[in-house]
Design an enzyme around this catalytic site. Structure first.
Site, PDB file in Angstrom:
ATOM      1  N   GLN A 162       0.826  -1.211   0.000  1.00 11.92           N
ATOM      2  CA  GLN A 162       0.000   0.000   0.000  1.00 11.92           C
ATOM      3  C   GLN A 162       0.858   1.258   0.000  1.00 11.92           C
ATOM      4  O   GLN A 162       0.848   2.026  -0.941  1.00 11.92           O
ATOM      5  CB  GLN A 162      -0.949  -0.017   1.200  1.00 11.92           C
ATOM      6  CG  GLN A 162      -2.011   1.055   1.158  1.00 11.92           C
ATOM      7  CD  GLN A 162      -3.215   0.703   2.038  1.00 11.92           C
ATOM      8  OE1 GLN A 162      -3.330  -0.389   2.578  1.00 11.92           O
ATOM      9  NE2 GLN A 162      -4.127   1.632   2.175  1.00 11.92           N
ATOM     10  N   ASP A 163       1.601   1.481   1.086  1.00  8.39           N
ATOM     11  CA  ASP A 163       2.540   2.601   1.129  1.00  8.39           C
ATOM     12  C   ASP A 163       3.679   2.236   2.075  1.00  8.39           C
ATOM     13  O   ASP A 163       3.614   1.219   2.761  1.00  8.39           O
ATOM     14  CB  ASP A 163       1.848   3.917   1.518  1.00  8.39           C
ATOM     15  CG  ASP A 163       1.291   3.944   2.934  1.00  8.39           C
ATOM     16  OD1 ASP A 163       1.172   2.868   3.560  1.00  8.39           O
ATOM     17  OD2 ASP A 163       0.966   5.037   3.420  1.00  8.39           O
ATOM     18  N   PRO A 164       4.762   3.034   2.120  1.00  5.97           N
ATOM     19  CA  PRO A 164       5.930   2.654   2.916  1.00  5.97           C
ATOM     20  C   PRO A 164       5.638   2.620   4.418  1.00  5.97           C
ATOM     21  O   PRO A 164       4.679   3.219   4.907  1.00  5.97           O
ATOM     22  CB  PRO A 164       6.945   3.755   2.588  1.00  5.97           C
ATOM     23  CG  PRO A 164       6.483   4.351   1.298  1.00  5.97           C
ATOM     24  CD  PRO A 164       4.987   4.251   1.332  1.00  5.97           C
ATOM     25  N   VAL A 218       1.732   3.678  -3.318  1.00  4.32           N
ATOM     26  CA  VAL A 218       2.128   5.048  -2.984  1.00  4.32           C
ATOM     27  C   VAL A 218       3.571   4.969  -2.484  1.00  4.32           C
ATOM     28  O   VAL A 218       3.880   4.137  -1.628  1.00  4.32           O
ATOM     29  CB  VAL A 218       1.195   5.644  -1.913  1.00  4.32           C
ATOM     30  CG1 VAL A 218       1.665   7.013  -1.464  1.00  4.32           C
ATOM     31  CG2 VAL A 218      -0.239   5.722  -2.455  1.00  4.32           C
ATOM     32  N   ASN A 253      -0.768   6.140   5.018  1.00  2.96           N
ATOM     33  CA  ASN A 253      -1.599   6.613   3.899  1.00  2.96           C
ATOM     34  C   ASN A 253      -1.613   8.138   3.764  1.00  2.96           C
ATOM     35  O   ASN A 253      -2.480   8.692   3.089  1.00  2.96           O
ATOM     36  CB  ASN A 253      -3.045   6.102   4.008  1.00  2.96           C
ATOM     37  CG  ASN A 253      -3.106   4.594   4.125  1.00  2.96           C
ATOM     38  OD1 ASN A 253      -2.383   3.896   3.424  1.00  2.96           O
ATOM     39  ND2 ASN A 253      -3.952   4.092   5.018  1.00  2.96           N
TER      40      ASN A 253
END
Length: 227
Positions: free
Chosen positions: A64-66, A125, A134
């Site tokens: 999803q994101d880091p 992302v 997020n």
């Protein structure tokens, strides 16, 4: 052509990198990095693309994101910097990895060995503010990573490993006649017992690669993280 990555991804993603929307993202990120703590380090934003060129990519593991805490994010989905304690999701990935293909768990979370074999460890992302999961969602990264997914899908013979609802929302971007999708619950402790454990994604991935006539991935990580 802009050279953000330094390999064939620059050509593949050129229409995005040369767009007005990407310029807006670039301006936004420049200010963010100047005024807030953002992860990963700006020199690691494109690490996944740098380590796994387009022509070599045969597997995508989509995140999803880091990670949004210090010393974790390194530009590869689910991977953490050497010397960093294993996040819970990665512990569960290692457990399934052992149960599935017998790969011995290691005490680091640096997944470069996978990336070197054609596994694109891609977050949807690519940046995140400290402590704010997020936090950069919807700021523009999705146009870059969606374009990467579409380009790989069009080329074909890629195995997409999609854990959890967020990753599975990308299924409409993937041509399932030319590629293989392996999906299950997310390895997070909140969902691992609801379909991640026992899903055998690693052996299923290698079986699909064999069907494509491509070399399987050696999922065993080295005992010591590579520099």
């Amino acid at each position: 052509m802009k050279h953000f990555i330094g390999n064939d991804w620059d050509h593949v993603l050129a229409p995005v990198f040369e767009s007005g929307e990407y310029h807006k993202l670039h301006v936004f990120l420049k200010k963010e990095y100047q005024t807030r703590q953002i992860y990963p380090d700006m020199y690691h934003i494109f690490t996944a693309f740098k380590l796994t060129p387009f022509k070599d990519t045969k597997v995508v593991i989509l995140g999803q994101d880091p990670y949004h805490n210090p010393s974790q994010a390194n530009g590869m989905s689910f991977s953490v910097m050497p010397g960093t304690p294993l996040p819970p999701s990665l512990r569960n990935i290692y457990k399934e990895l052992y149960d599935d293909v017998g790969a011995q768990p290691v005490n680091h979370g640096y997944l470069k060995r996978w990336a070197d074999q054609g596994v694109l460890l891609l977050n949807a992302v690519l940046t995140v503010p400290y402590g704010q999961a997020n936090g950069h969602q919807g700021k523009g990264w999705e146009m870059v990573t969606d374009a990467a997914i579409k380009a790989l899908s069009e080329r074909g013979q890629v195995v997409f490993i999609l854990w959890g609802r967020f990753a599975q929302n990308k299924i409409p971007l993937i041509d399932q006649d030319k590629n293989v999708i392996i999906k299950s619950a997310h390895p997070s402790p909140f969902s691992a017992n609801r379909g991640f454990f026992g899903s055998r994604p690693f052996s299923r991935c290698n079986a699909a690669l064999k069907e494509f006539g491509r070399a399987p991935v050696d999922w065993q990580l080295p005992p010591n993280p590579e520099a």
